[in-house]
Enzyme design. Structure first.
Site, PDB file in Angstrom:
ATOM      1  N   HIS A 130      80.067  11.652 -11.432  1.00 48.80           N
ATOM      2  CA  HIS A 130      79.331  13.042 -11.560  1.00 48.80           C
ATOM      3  C   HIS A 130      80.362  14.235 -10.786  1.00 48.80           C
ATOM      4  O   HIS A 130      80.848  13.915  -9.901  1.00 48.80           O
ATOM      5  CB  HIS A 130      77.996  12.815 -10.985  1.00 48.80           C
ATOM      6  CG  HIS A 130      76.941  13.946 -11.188  1.00 48.80           C
ATOM      7  ND1 HIS A 130      76.908  15.115 -10.605  1.00 48.80           N
ATOM      8  CD2 HIS A 130      75.964  13.945 -12.218  1.00 48.80           C
ATOM      9  CE1 HIS A 130      75.988  15.942 -11.075  1.00 48.80           C
ATOM     10  NE2 HIS A 130      75.453  15.207 -12.032  1.00 48.80           N
ATOM     11  N   ASP A 207      77.354   6.784  -4.298  1.00 43.87           N
ATOM     12  CA  ASP A 207      76.435   7.852  -5.042  1.00 43.87           C
ATOM     13  C   ASP A 207      75.480   7.071  -5.830  1.00 43.87           C
ATOM     14  O   ASP A 207      75.590   6.292  -6.933  1.00 43.87           O
ATOM     15  CB  ASP A 207      77.225   8.685  -6.068  1.00 43.87           C
ATOM     16  CG  ASP A 207      76.335   9.479  -6.851  1.00 43.87           C
ATOM     17  OD1 ASP A 207      75.149   9.474  -6.677  1.00 43.87           O
ATOM     18  OD2 ASP A 207      77.027  10.405  -7.625  1.00 43.87           O
ATOM     19  N   GLN A 210      71.360   7.278  -9.178  1.00 44.59           N
ATOM     20  CA  GLN A 210      71.048   6.668 -10.417  1.00 44.59           C
ATOM     21  C   GLN A 210      70.582   5.379 -10.287  1.00 44.59           C
ATOM     22  O   GLN A 210      70.518   4.482 -11.258  1.00 44.59           O
ATOM     23  CB  GLN A 210      72.033   6.881 -11.852  1.00 44.59           C
ATOM     24  CG  GLN A 210      72.268   8.459 -12.150  1.00 44.59           C
ATOM     25  CD  GLN A 210      70.912   8.987 -12.723  1.00 44.59           C
ATOM     26  OE1 GLN A 210      69.845   8.234 -13.211  1.00 44.59           O
ATOM     27  NE2 GLN A 210      70.840  10.557 -12.828  1.00 44.59           N
ATOM     28  N   LYS A 233      64.651  11.883  -8.366  1.00 44.42           N
ATOM     29  CA  LYS A 233      64.941  11.184  -9.183  1.00 44.42           C
ATOM     30  C   LYS A 233      64.230   9.678  -9.008  1.00 44.42           C
ATOM     31  O   LYS A 233      64.366   8.706  -9.969  1.00 44.42           O
ATOM     32  CB  LYS A 233      66.584  10.983  -9.518  1.00 44.42           C
ATOM     33  CG  LYS A 233      67.312  12.011  -9.944  1.00 44.42           C
ATOM     34  CD  LYS A 233      68.878  11.757  -9.957  1.00 44.42           C
ATOM     35  CE  LYS A 233      69.476  12.901  -9.920  1.00 44.42           C
ATOM     36  NZ  LYS A 233      69.709  13.529 -11.502  1.00 44.42           N
ATOM     37  N   CYS A 371      77.298  16.651 -16.657  1.00 46.17           N
ATOM     38  CA  CYS A 371      78.042  16.934 -15.363  1.00 46.17           C
ATOM     39  C   CYS A 371      79.122  15.825 -15.076  1.00 46.17           C
ATOM     40  O   CYS A 371      79.316  15.370 -14.000  1.00 46.17           O
ATOM     41  CB  CYS A 371      76.947  16.797 -14.135  1.00 46.17           C
ATOM     42  SG  CYS A 371      75.857  18.369 -13.938  1.00 46.17           S
TER      43      CYS A 371
HETATM   44  N1  PMP Z   1      75.243  11.803  -8.834  1.00 46.73           N
HETATM   45  C1  PMP Z   1      74.676  11.274  -9.917  1.00 46.73           C
HETATM   46  C2  PMP Z   1      75.364  10.058 -10.494  1.00 46.73           C
HETATM   47  C3  PMP Z   1      73.507  12.111 -10.797  1.00 46.73           C
HETATM   48  O1  PMP Z   1      73.322  11.611 -11.757  1.00 46.73           O
HETATM   49  C4  PMP Z   1      73.253  13.413  -9.985  1.00 46.73           C
HETATM   50  C5  PMP Z   1      72.183  13.931 -10.821  1.00 46.73           C
HETATM   51  N2  PMP Z   1      72.178  14.282 -12.401  1.00 46.73           N
HETATM   52  C6  PMP Z   1      73.701  13.906  -9.094  1.00 46.73           C
HETATM   53  C7  PMP Z   1      74.805  13.145  -8.290  1.00 46.73           C
HETATM   54  C8  PMP Z   1      73.393  15.158  -8.263  1.00 46.73           C
HETATM   55  O2  PMP Z   1      72.094  15.039  -7.971  1.00 46.73           O
HETATM   56  P1  PMP Z   1      71.243  16.219  -7.311  1.00 46.73           P
HETATM   57  O3  PMP Z   1      71.339  17.397  -8.342  1.00 46.73           O
HETATM   58  O4  PMP Z   1      69.944  15.621  -7.156  1.00 46.73           O
HETATM   59  O5  PMP Z   1      71.998  16.578  -5.924  1.00 46.73           O
END
Ligand code: PMP
Length: 413
Positions: A130, A207, A210, A233, A371
């Site tokens: 991401h 990270d 997910q 999430k 993203c």
């Molecule tokens: N890493 C991953 C794998 C994600 O899916 C996301 C959210 N789409 C993020 C980081 C960022 O999370 P946040 O916007 O809650 O900081």
């Protein structure tokens, strides 16, 4: 078609009653919510806690001697206490409350970078990250004169572990990878990744944005150095997230931001810093979000992550089989180990157009690059349609999705 094995091992009907938003309609159709990768819905236990906070507790934390401030501080610390066993941490003070995954990763990239990364060093990430686990490391490399190395993936969306091994060396100062890919659903072999990185003396940041809501995680069993995830999430509020860090790293790194809460003593000549975890928690935090993450953790615990994983896995298998029956549908992300993400393209259509038609039918999915622009470039596509599953989704949701995609194909092709 083969019917899936018993889906209802968890009582999904009962669970759905706890999520008020699931009873609403969208475009005069019952809501089918399949955008859980972006954010999950909240059970009434979390919503009630937010109302309770503002009607009974509202006060700033860690500072006041008055009754409400003590109540709010206690409730705030309950969340940290519940997070400890939830992720298997050895110590409560290894848990830093942030505003989300992005802030947690930025914190490590900035503070670890300042202390441990220098010219000629290397940071290893993967091709499926991401942007939140790419850009902070690019910034770190730029500031520190280091180089970013990227683990490639195969066409199924699995990491090339031989390539990973060959990227590791004595210049590797950090390995930062996602546990589960938000765009592909790939579950990475994180234990092997961590052991290999430790073999060259490099720490690992996972990270887990997910992963935390889908799989049981034990940071000590994994021996992971840093773990980042977001409350929103995992059925909790927005504006709160977690950074787990091993004590030895959190002690050795400089603080992230300066200000209230993170100080021991301030004079104009010199400031000494507070102990963990407060050293990294400058300023008034998102108090209600932090407090109301606790009922979300309790909710997940009550249903059970093993049960959730099994239910979601069965829906994933069912959805994969059903979607692949739609002519012209191409699944992006076909790893052997997958979590509850279905990313796909309909030949001859743009993901956005499919998303708009699904929305008209009350079906919420995400379209675009998720993203993960470098990942989309790797597959040579502009984006995908992504359906992502949570514990409250049903076989009927999947049937509605498949019918919607068939309708989109009929309209667009
Ligand atoms: N890493 C991953 C794998 C994600 O899916 C996301 C959210 N789409 C993020 C980081 C960022 O999370 P946040 O916007 O809650 O900081």
């Amino acid at each position: 078609m083969e019917q899936p094995v018993v889906l209802q091992r968890i009582d999904v009907d009962h669970i759905r009653q706890d999520f008020p938003i699931l009873t609403r309609t969208v475009n005069n159709k019952p809501l089918v919510y399949l955008d859980n990768g972006a954010t999950t819905q909240k059970p009434k236990q979390v919503i009630d806690a937010i109302i309770e906070y503002y009607t009974q507790l509202n006060s700033n934390v860690h500072r006041g001697v008055h009754h409400l401030s003590q109540l709010a501080t206690d409730a705030f610390e309950v969340t940290r206490r519940k997070l400890k066993p939830f992720i298997g941490a050895a110590r409560e003070h290894e848990i830093i409350l942030t505003k989300g995954t992005t802030e947690s990763i930025n914190l490590v990239a900035a503070c670890y970078g300042r202390a441990f990364v220098g010219p000629g060093d290397e940071i290893v990430i993967s091709a499926m990250e991401h942007h939140s686990n790419i850009v902070p490391w690019q910034m770190c490399c730029e500031e520190r004169g280091a180089t970013l190395k990227v683990i490639p993936i195969n066409d199924a969306g699995e990491l090339d572990m031989d390539a990973y091994r060959s990227l590791l060396g004595n210049r590797t100062k950090m390995v930062a990878v996602t546990y589960v890919s938000n765009a592909l659903g790939t579950v990475n072999p994180v234990k092997e990744i961590i052991d290999l990185a430790h073999g060259v003396g490099a720490p690992v940041l996972l990270d887990a944005a997910q992963a935390i809501q889908h799989l049981p995680i034990d940071v000590q069993a994994l021996d992971v150095d840093f773990l980042a995830f977001s409350g929103h999430k995992m059925y909790g509020p927005t504006g709160v997230g977690v950074l787990y860090g091993k004590e030895k790293w959190l002690e050795a790194m400089p603080p992230h931001q300066g200000g209230g809460e993170m100080i021991k003593e301030v004079t104009f000549e010199k400031t000494t810093y507070n102990e963990l975890p407060f050293k990294y928690e400058a300023g008034t935090p998102n108090i209600e979000a932090a407090i109301c993450l606790a009922p979300a953790i309790e909710y997940i615990n009550a249903v059970g992550l093993d049960q959730i994983a099994r239910h979601e896995q069965e829906l994933l298998e069912y959805a994969t089989l059903r979607l692949l029956e739609v002519p012209g549908l191409r699944m992006i992300g076909t790893a052997r180990e997958k979590s509850s993400v279905l990313s796909f393209l309909l030949d001859g259509t743009h993901p956005y157009d499919v998303g708009v038609i699904l929305d008209k039918l009350g079906i919420a999915v995400r379209t675009g690059h998720h993203c993960t622009q470098p990942l989309m470039d790797r597959f040579g596509i502009p984006g995908t349609v992504r359906a992502s599953i949570a514990m409250y989704n049903t076989k009927a949701d999947i049937d509605a999705l498949v019918a919607g995609v068939e309708r989109a194909a009929a309209m667009l092709l």
